[in-house]
Design a protein around this motif. Sequence first.
Motif, short mmCIF file in Angstrom:
data_model
loop_
_atom_site.label_atom_id
_atom_site.label_comp_id
_atom_site.label_asym_id
_atom_site.label_seq_id
_atom_site.Cartn_x
_atom_site.Cartn_y
_atom_site.Cartn_z
N ASP A 125 0.97 -1.31 -0.04
CA ASP A 125 0.01 0.04 0.20
C ASP A 125 0.96 1.19 0.03
OD1 ASP A 125 -1.84 1.87 0.17
OD2 ASP A 125 -3.08 0.77 1.74
N SER A 126 1.33 1.60 -1.18
CA SER A 126 2.33 2.55 -1.05
C SER A 126 1.72 4.07 -0.94
CB SER A 126 3.27 2.55 -2.56
OG SER A 126 2.33 2.56 -3.69
N HIS A 127 0.49 4.01 -1.42
CA HIS A 127 -0.30 5.24 -1.54
C HIS A 127 -0.44 5.73 0.29
CE1 HIS A 127 -2.90 8.79 -1.85
NE2 HIS A 127 -3.61 8.18 -1.00
N LEU A 128 -0.59 4.92 1.07
CA LEU A 128 -0.73 4.90 2.50
C LEU A 128 0.48 5.44 3.08
CD1 LEU A 128 -2.00 4.29 5.45
CD2 LEU A 128 -1.38 1.85 5.17
N PHE A 129 1.59 4.94 2.71
CA PHE A 129 2.69 5.33 3.24
C PHE A 129 3.45 6.48 2.58
CE2 PHE A 129 2.32 0.79 4.46
CZ PHE A 129 2.40 0.90 5.88
N HIS A 234 -14.16 0.72 10.77
CA HIS A 234 -13.60 -0.52 10.12
C HIS A 234 -12.70 -0.09 8.63
CE1 HIS A 234 -16.52 -3.02 12.52
NE2 HIS A 234 -17.55 -2.16 11.88
N TRP A 235 -11.75 0.84 9.00
CA TRP A 235 -10.84 1.10 7.80
C TRP A 235 -9.69 0.18 7.64
CZ3 TRP A 235 -5.84 2.62 6.59
CH2 TRP A 235 -5.78 3.07 5.28
N TRP A 236 -9.22 -0.16 8.70
CA TRP A 236 -7.88 -0.93 8.63
C TRP A 236 -8.45 -2.43 8.15
CZ3 TRP A 236 -3.16 1.18 8.84
CH2 TRP A 236 -3.02 2.38 9.35
N THR A 237 -9.54 -3.10 8.23
CA THR A 237 -9.82 -4.30 8.18
C THR A 237 -10.72 -4.65 6.93
OG1 THR A 237 -11.57 -4.12 9.71
CG2 THR A 237 -9.69 -5.09 10.58
N ARG A 238 -11.51 -3.30 6.58
CA ARG A 238 -12.31 -3.53 5.40
C ARG A 238 -12.33 -2.58 4.31
NH1 ARG A 238 -17.35 -5.67 9.81
NH2 ARG A 238 -15.88 -7.12 10.44
N LYS A 239 -12.60 -1.34 4.81
CA LYS A 239 -13.09 -0.30 4.02
C LYS A 239 -11.77 0.07 2.99
CE LYS A 239 -17.03 0.83 5.62
NZ LYS A 239 -17.27 0.19 6.80
N ARG A 240 -10.52 -0.07 3.24
CA ARG A 240 -9.42 0.31 2.69
C ARG A 240 -9.16 -0.97 1.56
NH1 ARG A 240 -3.93 -1.59 3.92
NH2 ARG A 240 -4.03 -3.12 5.43
N PRO A 255 -9.90 5.68 0.11
CA PRO A 255 -8.35 5.98 0.56
C PRO A 255 -8.04 6.55 1.97
CG PRO A 255 -9.75 7.80 -0.67
CD PRO A 255 -10.79 6.28 -0.35
N VAL A 256 -6.90 6.34 2.33
CA VAL A 256 -6.56 6.98 3.63
C VAL A 256 -7.02 8.24 3.99
CG1 VAL A 256 -4.20 7.66 2.98
CG2 VAL A 256 -4.50 6.82 5.41
#
Length: 506
Positions: A125-129, A234-240, A255-256
């Motif tokens: 997930d390069s965009h997140l970082f 629920h972003w870390w487990t589902r929405k992302r 997106p983050v």
Amino acid sequence: MPCLDDGDNSRRGLPSVLELRRVPLWSLGPLRSVRKVKVISFLLGLTLTFLIMASYILTWDKKGLMMTLSPFHLRTIVNPSSTLPHNLSSTKDYANIKLLVKCITSKLEFSPRKLPLLKDVVNTDSHLFSVIPRQFLPNIKSPCWYEELSGKTKVDPYRKNLYAVRSKSFRTVCDYLRKHFQEHLYHSDDDKQYRLRCLPYFYIIGQPKCGTTDLFHRLLLHPEVKFTTMKEPHWWTRKRFGIIHLKDGLLERFPVEDYLDLFELAAYHIQEGILGNTSVDHSQRHIITGEASASTMWDNQAWSYLYNYRADGEPPFLAQDFIHAVQPNAKIIVMLRDPVERLYSDYLYFNMANKSVEDFDLRVSESLQLFEACLAENSVRSCVYNTSLSNAMTVRLNLGLYSVFLLDWLTVFHRDQILVLQLEDYAANLRLTIRKVFDFLNVGHLSEQTEAALTKRPMSNTRRAADRSLGPMLPSTRDLLREFHQPFNHKLATILDNKVFHWTET
């Protein structure tokens, strides 16, 4: 040799299980004849054929990725030649529990998981970082930083937020945020504009039906605590990953930036503390941000839909790998409950029709058989994380296997970063437990008046009146579940060095 192979070829067979959740066979009534089994198998075969054909059609326009079965999904949990039992009607007939517990005990002493390399986590997930910096602002408790505004963001920073699209309440919040957006910007000497962005200082990660909603609402009353503007994003487990409801398939990924918008109100308060000179503004620097999603501790099913699992049947990454990578100093709060009572409460809450203690009994029996079949050929951890098994079980048995999840969180976070609470103790000693939470979060204690209001607040998310009328589960169901969970509870009590997590007195 599988540890559950007792050499008795006449022992009941078990169904092969695919990823797709099926209608519980027990709901069709006791299976009294082989003919009835054949009819049901024929109907299930037709249904599966239809779903597979539909998946091919859907994937042509890239909207049906959820239905595209990978080799992992087609891998059965047990021998495909197995047949469904037609003489087991209740948990009191479940004869293999002692053998199953013996097998669990022998497999619970597993080695800690091998952590993925940081570069591999970042590459997924390069965009997140790229959005979240490696360093946060000093002299502020919450993990915050300044983000330079682009031209498009200046126009309407919330216009594409997918949480706002799906939540009327958050749309209302966005209207307020939009109206006050400009006044909370930081202007640099070179005429650039920046907005303050924040991640959670702490996470309430689980488990479901263990009191997380009640804790969330009580902590809201503390002036130094600011949560997301909605519980359970629920972003870390589902929405992302684009998962809203599994039945809907994979949709657009959140997106983050959309997740960070949920902390915008908290960021406004913190920004006032950074820019202000008064003592009130200065206190805003001590505000901490929080997030509460009861799926964060256990739900890693998205990996099975997007990628093949490893050879050992475990997900290649867990949610905590990403949280730790962006925020190694995060504080984690876990709320647990007697897993036997948790399972019954979970059943009552999420099953809306035809509930009964007899139905719960049959679902427990079926789910235990499925877990037994998985464990015969796999490790405990791979069965706990097995999406096919999870979707096949008609009660969420795996969510109560707390020691497996907690051990995996302890592979990335230090023990002193994780506060584990017991719901039974929380309910019996609310004031004392809340103070323990405040100490863990390093926030000030409340005035006597505010603390009294906090502790007198009615319990949130309690059992519905219609569900209470069903009464407790059958004694035979409780006895069987207690025996099944005993080795997991013993492991948990050992990890936490606290005998109360045996739940022997519940």
